[in-house]
Design a protein around this motif. Structure first.
Motif, short mmCIF file in Angstrom:
data_model
loop_
_atom_site.label_atom_id
_atom_site.label_comp_id
_atom_site.label_asym_id
_atom_site.label_seq_id
_atom_site.Cartn_x
_atom_site.Cartn_y
_atom_site.Cartn_z
N ASP A 59 0.82 -1.21 0.00
CA ASP A 59 0.00 0.00 0.00
C ASP A 59 0.86 1.26 0.00
O ASP A 59 0.51 2.26 -0.64
CB ASP A 59 -0.95 -0.01 1.20
N ARG A 60 1.98 1.23 0.71
CA ARG A 60 2.86 2.40 0.72
C ARG A 60 3.42 2.66 -0.67
O ARG A 60 3.64 3.82 -1.05
CB ARG A 60 4.00 2.20 1.73
N ASP A 63 0.70 4.49 -2.41
CA ASP A 63 0.57 5.85 -1.89
C ASP A 63 1.71 6.75 -2.37
O ASP A 63 1.51 7.95 -2.59
CB ASP A 63 0.56 5.83 -0.35
N PRO A 168 -3.42 6.13 -4.53
CA PRO A 168 -3.41 5.94 -3.08
C PRO A 168 -4.52 5.02 -2.60
O PRO A 168 -5.65 5.07 -3.10
CB PRO A 168 -3.58 7.36 -2.54
N GLN A 179 -9.14 2.16 -3.78
CA GLN A 179 -8.13 3.18 -4.05
C GLN A 179 -8.80 4.45 -4.56
O GLN A 179 -9.97 4.44 -4.95
CB GLN A 179 -7.16 2.68 -5.14
N HIS A 187 0.17 12.38 -10.26
CA HIS A 187 0.62 11.25 -9.43
C HIS A 187 1.89 10.59 -9.93
O HIS A 187 2.68 10.09 -9.13
CB HIS A 187 -0.51 10.22 -9.36
#
Length: 348
Positions: A59-60, A63, A168, A179, A187
């Motif tokens: 997930d990081r 992000d 993210p 998301q 992004h």
């Protein structure tokens, strides 16, 4: 090539017996992993990474703009490195538009509707993006009915047009499956630009999936057989042809000492799904059980020494529900250890 050799080589190419250092490295190596099931897509990277990666590690990367989820091929959601999205779509977007054209006519999606959606969504997606539900509210506000999959197909169009992607992860307690859609220009900060994107796509597929052939690449990429043959010709010298029509990467990862003999692979995993003929890894009598079924689902599998020996479910792995074995594993402890690793992955 003997079947045992082919399976061993594919396990290496998939980084299942030669895991990478980080989930970002796994994503780069694979280029794209199928991810309409978001949990499965994240696990596909973790299972190809050494140590004990957690869902929060993946997930990081989303992000931080390292990974994105999008429709890069076959009208299907995949996770891929953010920097690779643009050039992949430069190869595959036209084919996807062609394949979706009939459905879009049925939904009334035309240039005017797309332009209206772009005008409405572009200012709204700055500053962190919006969830799908929030986007559908915006579309309704300008007179576009998102129901009947119209909203979803508009998101698909805006993605293959290079405007948006999923970035993210939405923060919430428990295992999040959502998301935010963000603007690509906001992004993604770095864009790869290969000299020959069509050849690059073939090389990257073989790197992460070989030994494989042109028909396999055509299925995986969604391109025509003619385009796929051209890709192979243009990639000559960048891959090795180890048998007639069968290609492997020139440089291949080394098998890790003590690599697991049994692997718990998630739903839609590339190891099973990304070939024209899946009988090499799964007995023909079990293909219907694994999928794709009539609903398009492909089940999570247990793989021992490269062959599918059963199915399991993400949702019940932590509750001790036993897998559905087609054949008893030679190493039952290794099978349970592979499921336990998935449980630990979901803990944080």
């Amino acid at each position: 090539m003997k079947t045992a050799t082919l399976l061993a080589e594919r396990l290496r190419s998939h980084r299942l017996t030669a895991p990478t250092k980080t989930v970002a490295d796994a994503a780069h190596h694979m280029l794209a992993v199928q991810s309409q099931d978001f949990t499965a897509g994240r696990w596909a990277l973790a299972v190809r990474t050494r140590g004990e990666p957690r869902m929060s590690d993946v997930d990081r990367a989303f992000d931080g703009g390292i990974l994105v989820r999008a429709w890069p091929m076959r009208g299907t959601l995949h996770t891929l490195p953010a920097r690779d999205l643009g050039w992949v779509l430069s190869v595959t977007a036209a084919r996807q538009r062609q394949q979706a054209a009939g459905r879009h006519r049925d939904l009334g999606i035309d240039d005017d509707m797309v332009a209206l959606a772009v005008r409405a969504l572009t200012p709204a997606l700055h500053d962190g993006g919006r969830t799908r539900a929030e986007i559908f509210e915006i579309l309704e506000g300008v007179g576009i009915d998102p129901t009947g999959q119209r909203g979803l197909h508009l998101l698909f169009v805006l993605t293959i047009d290079g405007l948006i992607c999923q970035g993210p992860v939405v923060a919430r307690e428990g295992m999040t499956r959502e998301q935010r859609f963000v603007l690509v220009d906001d992004h993604i900060r770095d864009h790869a630009r290969p000299d020959d994107p069509l050849a690059e796509l073939f090389v990257r597929y073989i790197t992460g999936h070989g030994p494989a052939g042109v028909a396999d690449f055509a299925w995986w990429s969604g391109l025509t057989l003619g385009q796929s043959r051209e890709a192979a010709v243009r990639a000559a010298g960048r891959v090795d042809e180890v048998a007639e029509g069968l290609f492997v990467a020139i440089e291949r990862p080394r098998r890790a000492p003590g690599a697991a003999s049994v692997l718990a692979l998630g739903a839609f995993d590339e190891y099973y799904l990304s070939y024209a003929d899946r009988t090499t890894v799964c007995a023909p009598e079990h293909l219907a059980t694994v999928g794709p079924g009539k609903n398009g689902m492909v089940r999570a599998t247990l793989v021992e020494d490269g062959r599918v020996i059963g199915c399991w479910m993400h949702a019940t792995a932590s509750r001790g529900v036993p897998p559905e074995y087609f054949a008893a594993p030679a190493d039952a402890d290794a099978a349970m250890a592979s499921l336990a690793r998935f449980e630990r992955f979901t803990e944080s």
